[in-house]
Scaffold this active site. Structure first.
Site, PDB file in Angstrom:
ATOM      1  N   ASP A 159       0.847  -1.202   0.000  1.00 17.58           N
ATOM      2  CA  ASP A 159       0.000   0.000   0.000  1.00 17.58           C
ATOM      3  C   ASP A 159       0.884   1.255   0.000  1.00 17.58           C
ATOM      4  OD1 ASP A 159      -2.436  -1.662   0.498  1.00 17.58           O
ATOM      5  OD2 ASP A 159      -1.361  -2.070   2.342  1.00 17.58           O
ATOM      6  N   HIS A 187      -4.599  -3.311   6.633  1.00 16.12           N
ATOM      7  CA  HIS A 187      -4.395  -3.593   5.199  1.00 16.12           C
ATOM      8  C   HIS A 187      -5.742  -4.032   4.625  1.00 16.12           C
ATOM      9  CE1 HIS A 187      -3.033  -5.080   1.398  1.00 16.12           C
ATOM     10  NE2 HIS A 187      -3.543  -6.265   1.672  1.00 16.12           N
TER      11      HIS A 187
HETATM   12  P1  NAX Z   1      -2.230 -18.198  -3.713  1.00  8.70           P
HETATM   13  O1  NAX Z   1      -3.600 -18.735  -3.532  1.00  8.70           O
HETATM   14  O2  NAX Z   1      -1.629 -18.144  -5.072  1.00  8.70           O
HETATM   15  O3  NAX Z   1      -1.230 -19.010  -2.785  1.00  8.70           O
HETATM   16  C1  NAX Z   1      -1.481 -19.283  -1.449  1.00  8.70           C
HETATM   17  C2  NAX Z   1      -0.722 -20.552  -1.099  1.00  8.70           C
HETATM   18  O4  NAX Z   1      -0.859 -20.709   0.314  1.00  8.70           O
HETATM   19  C3  NAX Z   1      -1.282 -21.795  -1.752  1.00  8.70           C
HETATM   20  O5  NAX Z   1      -0.210 -22.528  -2.346  1.00  8.70           O
HETATM   21  C4  NAX Z   1      -1.920 -22.557  -0.594  1.00  8.70           C
HETATM   22  O6  NAX Z   1      -1.851 -23.951  -0.748  1.00  8.70           O
HETATM   23  C5  NAX Z   1      -1.042 -22.091   0.554  1.00  8.70           C
HETATM   24  N1  NAX Z   1      -1.649 -22.254   1.879  1.00  8.70           N
HETATM   25  C6  NAX Z   1      -2.933 -22.059   2.250  1.00  8.70           C
HETATM   26  N2  NAX Z   1      -3.093 -22.362   3.545  1.00  8.70           N
HETATM   27  C7  NAX Z   1      -1.877 -22.733   4.002  1.00  8.70           C
HETATM   28  C8  NAX Z   1      -1.397 -23.167   5.253  1.00  8.70           C
HETATM   29  N3  NAX Z   1      -2.211 -23.304   6.307  1.00  8.70           N
HETATM   30  N4  NAX Z   1      -0.095 -23.469   5.379  1.00  8.70           N
HETATM   31  C9  NAX Z   1       0.736 -23.359   4.329  1.00  8.70           C
HETATM   32  N5  NAX Z   1       0.345 -22.977   3.104  1.00  8.70           N
HETATM   33  C10 NAX Z   1      -0.948 -22.667   2.953  1.00  8.70           C
HETATM   34  O7  NAX Z   1      -2.258 -16.741  -3.035  1.00  8.70           O
HETATM   35  P2  NAX Z   1      -1.238 -15.531  -3.218  1.00  8.70           P
HETATM   36  O8  NAX Z   1      -1.655 -14.708  -4.365  1.00  8.70           O
HETATM   37  O9  NAX Z   1       0.146 -16.031  -3.160  1.00  8.70           O
HETATM   38  O10 NAX Z   1      -1.611 -14.661  -1.910  1.00  8.70           O
HETATM   39  C11 NAX Z   1      -1.327 -15.151  -0.632  1.00  8.70           C
HETATM   40  C12 NAX Z   1      -1.954 -14.261   0.439  1.00  8.70           C
HETATM   41  O11 NAX Z   1      -1.422 -12.937   0.381  1.00  8.70           O
HETATM   42  C13 NAX Z   1      -3.469 -14.108   0.333  1.00  8.70           C
HETATM   43  O12 NAX Z   1      -4.027 -14.251   1.629  1.00  8.70           O
HETATM   44  C14 NAX Z   1      -3.625 -12.680  -0.143  1.00  8.70           C
HETATM   45  O13 NAX Z   1      -4.876 -12.145   0.203  1.00  8.70           O
HETATM   46  C15 NAX Z   1      -2.485 -12.019   0.561  1.00  8.70           C
HETATM   47  N6  NAX Z   1      -2.044 -10.708   0.087  1.00  8.70           N
HETATM   48  C16 NAX Z   1      -1.661  -9.799   1.013  1.00  8.70           C
HETATM   49  C17 NAX Z   1      -1.125  -8.576   0.665  1.00  8.70           C
HETATM   50  C18 NAX Z   1      -0.687  -7.610   1.701  1.00  8.70           C
HETATM   51  O14 NAX Z   1      -0.297  -6.510   1.312  1.00  8.70           O
HETATM   52  N7  NAX Z   1      -0.723  -7.915   2.993  1.00  8.70           N
HETATM   53  C19 NAX Z   1      -1.031  -8.170  -0.751  1.00  8.70           C
HETATM   54  C20 NAX Z   1      -1.059  -9.313  -1.700  1.00  8.70           C
HETATM   55  C21 NAX Z   1      -2.001 -10.418  -1.342  1.00  8.70           C
HETATM   56  O15 NAX Z   1      -3.293 -10.049  -1.719  1.00  8.70           O
END
Ligand code: NAX
Length: 333
Positions: A159, A187
């Site tokens: 952000d 966020h």
């Molecule tokens: P993806 O869905 O591409 O990847 C997430 C991965 O996490 C998957 O491989 C899934 O199997 C794994 N996963 C889920 N639960 C798990 C657990 N308990 N233990 C280990 N692995 C687990 O998502 P991606 O685009 O990489 O985004 C990941 C996260 O970042 C999401 O929650 C998203 O909302 C968040 N974000 C946060 C941002 C921030 O600024 N704080 C910005 C970017 C993003 O939106």
């Protein structure tokens, strides 16, 4: 720094990790001399995908990588961890209520926080990225009572970077000349991007405040704020996938600054444990402007809060308190 550091990435088979891992092993996060042992945690269903990622890590032939572990076991993952970047989280699925999402993630981050508490290096630095990032970070922190609260943070740097870029575009200057923008709060779309105290380097040794350069209060208090607040949604609408490369870049910026420090006089935004600063009660993970030295952040003090800003802070504070209450009610914490 020790000879080799253990860096845990959760959600390692996901989109963000696919950019992040390569930033780290190139040396962008910890510097070009720091050897890294990567520990990649994901769910069992994604282990096959992770094998492909590991092949690509090997094929990059970056010399900083001294080992790679792929695991589905949280206790194994966090053993002797020096840094943990918690990207994996339960995504919001169609028809899912906000409270269901909070509940599922609270359970995940409680387990991970406890594993960090029990197995990680006591000086570990933990960055939570998975959403809802502030509240997930709070749960992990509360579940890791033996680790100092200051060792937990959540990502609001994306952000922050978005706000810097929007100002640079509007002012017609290079983004490197824009300084000290602030993201306050959650966020989420209630965050408050604030540039009242920010400045632009206009020429060698000459600074001007952002409001003085842009001279358009209506834009700064309206379109600018909503563009930054809603940027994540705008990226999804256009790309059909959520922000990934920019998120990985922001994670790299956040961790590099946390470890190596911020330049003199420069603020960055970090979600950190509130301590009463700016009237935000203790016990929340709230994004503040911080400076960092020798691996320790300090919340910037004494910035003026006008009526407009106080209203914005109150909105994001209220949302965070509601998220906290709900998440804790599920966990009986
Ligand atoms: P993806 O869905 O591409 O990847 C997430 C991965 O996490 C998957 O491989 C899934 O199997 C794994 N996963 C889920 N639960 C798990 C657990 N308990 N233990 C280990 N692995 C687990 O998502 P991606 O685009 O990489 O985004 C990941 C996260 O970042 C999401 O929650 C998203 O909302 C968040 N974000 C946060 C941002 C921030 O600024 N704080 C910005 C970017 C993003 O939106």
């Amino acid at each position: 720094m020790s000879d080799e550091i253990n860096v845990v990435i959760t959600g390692a088979a996901g989109q963000i990790a696919y950019s992040l891992i390569f930033n780290i092993i190139k040396g962008d996060m910890f510097g070009l001399d720091q050897k890294i042992r990567l520990v990649l945690l994901d769910l069992p269903a994604f282990m096959e995908n992770l094998k492909g990622v590991i092949m690509e890590i090997e094929d990059c032939a970056y010399p900083l990588v001294t080992g790679i572990i792929a695991t589905t076991d949280v206790n194994e993952a966090f053993t002797n961890a020096h840094y943990a970047i918690l990207v994996g989280a339960m995504p919001r699925k169609e028809g899912m209520e906000r409270s269901d999402l909070l509940k599922a993630n609270a359970a995940i981050f409680k387990v991970q926080g406890k594993a960090i508490n029990d197995h990680a290096n006591k000086n570990i630095k933990v960055l939570v990225v998975g959403n809802p990032a502030n509240t997930n970070c709070l749960i992990a922190m509360l579940s890791a009572g033996n680790i100092p609260k200051e060792n937990f943070s959540c990502l609001t740097r994306l952000d922050h970077n978005r706000a810097k870029s929007q100002i640079a575009l509007k002012a017609g200057v290079n983004v490197k000349d824009v300084h000290n923008v602030i993201i306050w709060g959650n966020h989420s779309t209630t965050q408050y991007p604030d540039v009242r105290c920010g400045y632009v380097n206009v020429s060698a040794g000459v600074k001007s405040t952002i409001p003085n350069i842009i001279k358009n209060e209506a834009w700064l208090q309206g379109e600018f704020i909503s563009t930054v607040q809603k940027r994540g949604g705008a990226v999804i609408a256009a790309r059909k996938f959520s922000s990934a490369a920019s998120a990985a870049k922001a994670i790299t910026d956040h961790m590099r600054d946390w470890v190596l420090g911020t330049p003199e006089g420069e603020y960055v935004s970090m979600g950190v444990h509130s301590d009463g600063s700016y009237g935000i009660p203790a016990g929340l993970i709230f994004s503040f402007p911080v400076t960092i030295k020798s691996g320790k952040y300090t919340i910037v003090q004494g910035l003026p809060i006008d009526t407009f800003s106080r209203e914005k802070l109150d909105i994001t504070l209220k949302e965070l308190q509601e998220e906290k209450d709900l998440a804790l009610s599920f966990l009986e914490m």
